[in-house]
Write a protein that holds these residues in place. Structure first.
Motif, short mmCIF file in Angstrom:
data_model
loop_
_atom_site.label_atom_id
_atom_site.label_comp_id
_atom_site.label_asym_id
_atom_site.label_seq_id
_atom_site.Cartn_x
_atom_site.Cartn_y
_atom_site.Cartn_z
N LYS A 363 0.81 -1.23 0.00
CA LYS A 363 0.00 0.00 0.00
C LYS A 363 0.84 1.28 0.00
O LYS A 363 0.45 2.26 -0.61
N ASN A 364 1.98 1.27 0.65
CA ASN A 364 2.77 2.50 0.71
C ASN A 364 3.34 2.88 -0.66
O ASN A 364 3.22 4.03 -1.11
N LYS A 367 0.42 3.85 -3.15
CA LYS A 367 -0.17 5.18 -3.00
C LYS A 367 0.72 6.28 -3.56
O LYS A 367 0.27 7.39 -3.80
N PRO A 421 -9.00 9.80 3.29
CA PRO A 421 -7.84 9.01 3.74
C PRO A 421 -7.62 9.06 5.25
O PRO A 421 -6.95 8.17 5.80
N SER A 422 -8.16 10.05 5.90
CA SER A 422 -7.96 10.17 7.35
C SER A 422 -8.82 9.19 8.14
O SER A 422 -8.60 9.00 9.35
N TYR A 426 -9.96 3.51 6.14
CA TYR A 426 -9.61 3.90 4.76
C TYR A 426 -9.01 2.74 3.97
O TYR A 426 -9.25 2.62 2.77
N ASP A 427 -8.23 1.90 4.64
CA ASP A 427 -7.64 0.77 3.91
C ASP A 427 -8.73 -0.11 3.29
O ASP A 427 -8.52 -0.70 2.22
N ALA A 430 -9.55 1.88 0.08
CA ALA A 430 -8.44 1.93 -0.88
C ALA A 430 -8.13 0.55 -1.47
O ALA A 430 -7.57 0.46 -2.57
N TYR A 433 -9.61 0.43 -4.76
CA TYR A 433 -8.84 1.20 -5.74
C TYR A 433 -7.67 0.35 -6.25
O TYR A 433 -7.39 0.31 -7.46
#
Length: 896
Positions: A363-364, A367, A421-422, A426-427, A430, A433
């Motif tokens: 994920k990092n 994004k 995203p806050s 959120y994960d 996402a 996505y």
């Protein structure tokens, strides 16, 4: 600046011509603001446009014919444009030729041909005049490599018909163009186009027909631009062959228990090797609603834009993380891949689990991927709502948004806050996505590879959307959620089909110029070069079923002109609303349906009226109520349940909603009901006459108008090749509309559209059509051969031309003859299910032909889990079969 437009078109009384374009002076492409032209003479219409002197934009314009009935017919030309920045003139005269949308030549300017199938236009080194009086533009789509267009005419600067030194045209924006300076003494002029071979430096031929003529323009300062249509010469029409298979039906050594996008590349390799030039797929959109096998139905998409995670290749997503996350699943992968059919639930379970691990691990970096950001921004309009919908579906364990505790009504600003995203969850948003981005990458890679191999991909646009999907959640007003779409009864589904989709609110969709449809086509164009419109008849009228019905037989066409109550009087029919609109139930009918269970049915479900007839009790007086009553798993297939369905559909008329007993629609096949059989002969005859009027006379022009409100505008939004699935109960106006719009129709040998014939012969197909021996909704050639021996015998004797008794099984040589029939058809495309092609080889084909079937339309609960029995890697190695197929395609002139 003045521009005079002259359009060459012969109108009839009541027709008017308008011009519409991409600026405020031409109505900003809004047909309601189009500029009216004036009748000039028998050949031309004329209009004048005044522009500011400093106007230097490109004008892109089109013509619109409005007939006396108010129908708008758009000119089929997509490439009329004038770039005013390249000309110094302040006055222009544009002479255009009307280009019917159904002109065969237009097909070759769709991207399937112009970008992929046809050889690139030969570039010509021609010195262009800096000063000229006339610009000639003409089209010629099917030139051979090394050929261009030339121009010769009767004057000095038109080369005095000298074919040794003609004017050569250069290609520009799908036109061949010549700039010529004609002098004062060169009027009137005559000229012709022709074909010129650049390698041999000689004229191949002139075009056919009379000479074209050119008169002197009264305005000597005006630049004359002529759009002369198509070069008029007989040309060998292009023909190709293709293969059809759902993605899930593919099999490879690397797939995870189901066909995947990456497997399509192997199919492309095989198509290239065998001379096939098209691959047709079933819909590939996400259908995840309940996380069980019912989601295997590919036409019930929860999003018209999102791709299905089913088709993702985990190894490609994992990359360097393959060993830690995907490799441990190798044993399960082999177990699932060894199954004869794919296990939807198991495949989805393991893929989603692995994808969630991969997302957390990636994920990092994901994004911060610039390519991902570009994808996100381009697809934000559907991607964000889809991700929110999917998260809420899983959170509340149902896709039925009316049952959610929050966000049951879509609100864009609220959803933007919800997906911020806050947020702690959120994960979970996402993740969707992430999956869609990787699906996009994998499918785009396939599309690019297909183009490199000069193979086109043909997609499938379902006629409906899932009732509890993201599209209906976002824009419920675009759909009639109180109706169900389906199809009337036919030989394949005697009770009709109920797809369960809401019907479209076309009037609402038209308000924003069909924005949802335009975005849908645009999304498809990311991956496909052609597409099939599933059930194109729905653009004329849809089979609409009330929500309280289960079977399609209780539907009616919508929109449709109803029967007014006064018409019964006009036809000398005594009108009895209850007799015609309510189920007709007698002891005799009950005995015929239920036999020994008749008394049990009377006691449990019926009441006896004063008239001596029975009526259903309140708790079972609709099919939906009956289905609910028998919802217990053991009772679902109950004989009593089906009998009650039959009682409820035993009616003659269906009342139009809110008509206050004044307007009615006939129940389809009302003459086959026992209710009809119990009427006197006079009433039967008169009802049959009115029935024929209702279904076969009064509706045709009305349905034509309905289609012309939608299809022309939708067709103009895309440059993909459009094909229509025009099967079933086809109105007379459908072939006319499709031909006029250049939409390819579908012909199936065993499903003739002429009700007076038993079979359709592929040799009788129109050029702008597709011929196929079978589709995913029916048995394959071999399966059909064993279904009805009498039909098979007729086919063997009359369609194949063989004497004697037909073999009881479809031997390989018979299957081959049927394939060859289709290859030698005059139709543009012959497309075959992969199983039908394999059926020619008795060693390669499946042992049981009935295992080749993909779908059974009559079964609304069908499990779509078909897979081809061969690995694509093995099929690629079958050199004898592949070479034989290539020879058949080449010999039939379909390897153009």
């Amino acid at each position: 600046m003045t521009i005079n437009f002259y359009l060459k078109y012969r109108t009839v009384f009541g027709e008017d011509i308008f011009i519409s374009g991409n600026n405020q002076y031409l109505g900003d492409n809004d047909s309601s603001k189009a500029v009216a032209l004036s009748w000039f003479n028998e050949e031309f219409w004329h209009g004048s446009l005044e522009l500011p002197d400093d106007f230097d934009d490109t004008i892109i314009y089109k013509y619109i014919l409005k007939d006396k009935n108010g129908l708008e017919i758009f000119d089929g030309e997509e490439n009329r444009s004038i770039d005013l920045s390249v000309y110094k003139n302040k006055s222009f005269t544009i002479t255009d030729t009307w280009n019917s949308a159904g002109n065969i030549g237009n097909v070759f300017f769709t991207r399937a041909f112009s970008k992929i199938l046809l050889p690139p236009v030969t570039k010509t080194k021609i010195s262009k005049l800096k000063k000229f009086t006339h610009e000639f533009r003409v089209k010629a789509p099917l030139l051979q490599p090394g050929e261009t267009i030339f121009l010769c005419g009767s004057t000095k600067n038109l080369k005095n018909w000298d074919t040794e030194n003609p004017v050569l045209l250069y290609p520009k924006n799908n036109w061949f163009v010549a700039n010529i300076c004609l002098e004062e003494n060169e009027w009137p002029a005559t000229y012709k186009y022709g074909i010129y071979n650049l390698n041999e430096k000689k004229v191949v031929r002139y075009e056919d027909g009379e000479n074209r003529s050119l008169q002197k323009n009264d305005n000597e300062d005006a630049l004359i631009i002529l759009h002369d249509g198509f070069v008029n010469y007989p040309q060998k029409l292009w023909k190709g062959a293709g293969v059809s298979i759902p993605v899930f039906g593919l099999r490879s050594r690397k797939s995870f228990g189901v066909g995947e996008f990456s497997d399509i590349k192997l199919l492309i390799d095989w198509a290239k090797k065998t001379g096939l030039q098209l691959i047709q797929l079933l819909p590939v959109n996400d259908t995840t609603a309940h996380h069980n096998w019912h989601d295997s139905y590919p036409y019930a998409a929860i999003s018209a834009f999102a791709l299905h995670p089913l088709y993702i290749n985990l190894e490609k997503v994992a990359g360097k993380k393959f060993n830690s996350i995907v490799k441990p699943l190798k044993r399960k992968q082999k177990q699932l891949n060894d199954l004869a059919e794919f296990d939807y639930e198991q495949v989805m379970k393991f893929k989603l689990s692995a994808l969630k691990e991969l997302y957390l691990a990636c994920k990092n970096e994901f994004k911060n991927d610039l390519n991902y950001f570009e994808f996100f921004e381009l697809n934000r309009h559907w991607l964000v709502p889809y991700a929110a919908f999917s998260y809420l579906r899983d959170k509340y364990k149902t896709p039925d948004f009316t049952k959610w505790k929050t966000h049951k009504v879509y609100n864009e600003s609220a959803i933007q806050k919800f997906v911020a995203p806050s947020k702690s969850y959120y994960d979970g948003i996402a993740f969707f996505y992430f999956v869609q981005y990787h699906l996009h990458l994998q499918m785009k890679e396939v599309a690019d590879y297909a183009h490199q191999q000069h193979i086109i991909l043909k997609g499938d646009i379902p006629i409906g959307v899932y009732r509890y999907g993201c599209d209906a959640w976002m824009n419920p007003s675009l759909y009639n959620l109180d109706e169900q779409a389906g199809a009337p009864p036919d030989d394949f589904a005697v009770k009709g089909q109920n797809w369960g989709f809401p019907t479209y609110n076309w009037e609402k969709m038209k308000l924003d110029n069909f924005e949802w449809w335009r975005r849908r086509f645009d999304q498809m164009s990311n991956y496909f070069d052609a597409f099939r419109i599933d059930h194109i008849l729905g653009f004329f009228r849809i089979w609409s079923i009330p929500m309280n019905a289960v079977e399609g037989i209780l539907g009616r066409f919508s929109p449709a002109i109803p029967v007014d109550i006064s018409e019964f009087h006009n036809y000398h029919i005594w009108f009895d609303r209850d007799r015609y609109c309510k189920p007709f139930i007698t002891d005799e009918i009950l005995q015929n349906i239920f036999h020994e269970k008749a008394e049990e049915v009377k006691d449990t479900f019926l009441d006896l009226s004063n008239s001596g007839y029975y009526h259903l009790k309140e708790e079972v007086n609709t099919q939906a109520k009956v289905a609910e009553y028998f919802s217990n798993e053991k009772q679902k297939k109950s004989i009593i349940k089906q009998g009650l369905f039959d009682l409820i559909s035993n009616v003659i008329l269906l009342e139009e909603k809110n008509s206050k007993d004044q307007k009615f629609h006939f129940r389809i096949a009302m003459d086959r009901t026992s209710s009809f059989a119990h009427l006197d002969q006079h009433t039967q005859r008169q009802l049959e006459e009115l029935y024929i009027n209702y279904f076969y006379r009064r509706q045709d022009n009305f349905w034509k108008k309905e289609a012309m409100k939608k299809l022309p505008q939708l067709k103009r939004t895309t440059n993909m090749l459009i094909c229509g699935e025009d099967l079933g109960m086809v109105p007379h106006c459908v072939p006319e509309v499709m031909n006029n719009l250049g939409i390819l129709g579908l012909e199936i040998e065993r499903m003739p559209k002429d009700t007076g014939t038993e079979f359709f012969h592929p040799k009788d197909a129109l050029y702008l059509s597709i011929v196929t021996p079978s589709t995913h909704d029916m048995s394959t050639i071999r399966g059909w051969w064993e279904e009805d021996y009498d039909k098979t015998q007729h086919f063997y004797n009359y369609m194949l031309g063989h004497y004697g008794e037909a073999p009881h099984e479809c031997e390989g040589w018979i299957n081959k003859e049927i394939i060859l029939q289709h290859l030698y058809s005059p139709a543009m495309w012959s497309i075959f299910q992969l199983s039908d092609l394999l059926g020619m080889d008795e060693q390669l084909r499946r042992e049981n032909p009935h295992d080749e079937r993909i779908n059974i339309p009559a079964d609304s609960d069908h499990y779509w889990h078909y897979r081809i029995h061969l690995n694509m890697e093995n099929l690629l190695k079958q050199n004898d079969f592949n070479e034989e197929l290539l020879n058949y395609i080449t010999d039939s002139d379909r390897n153009s």
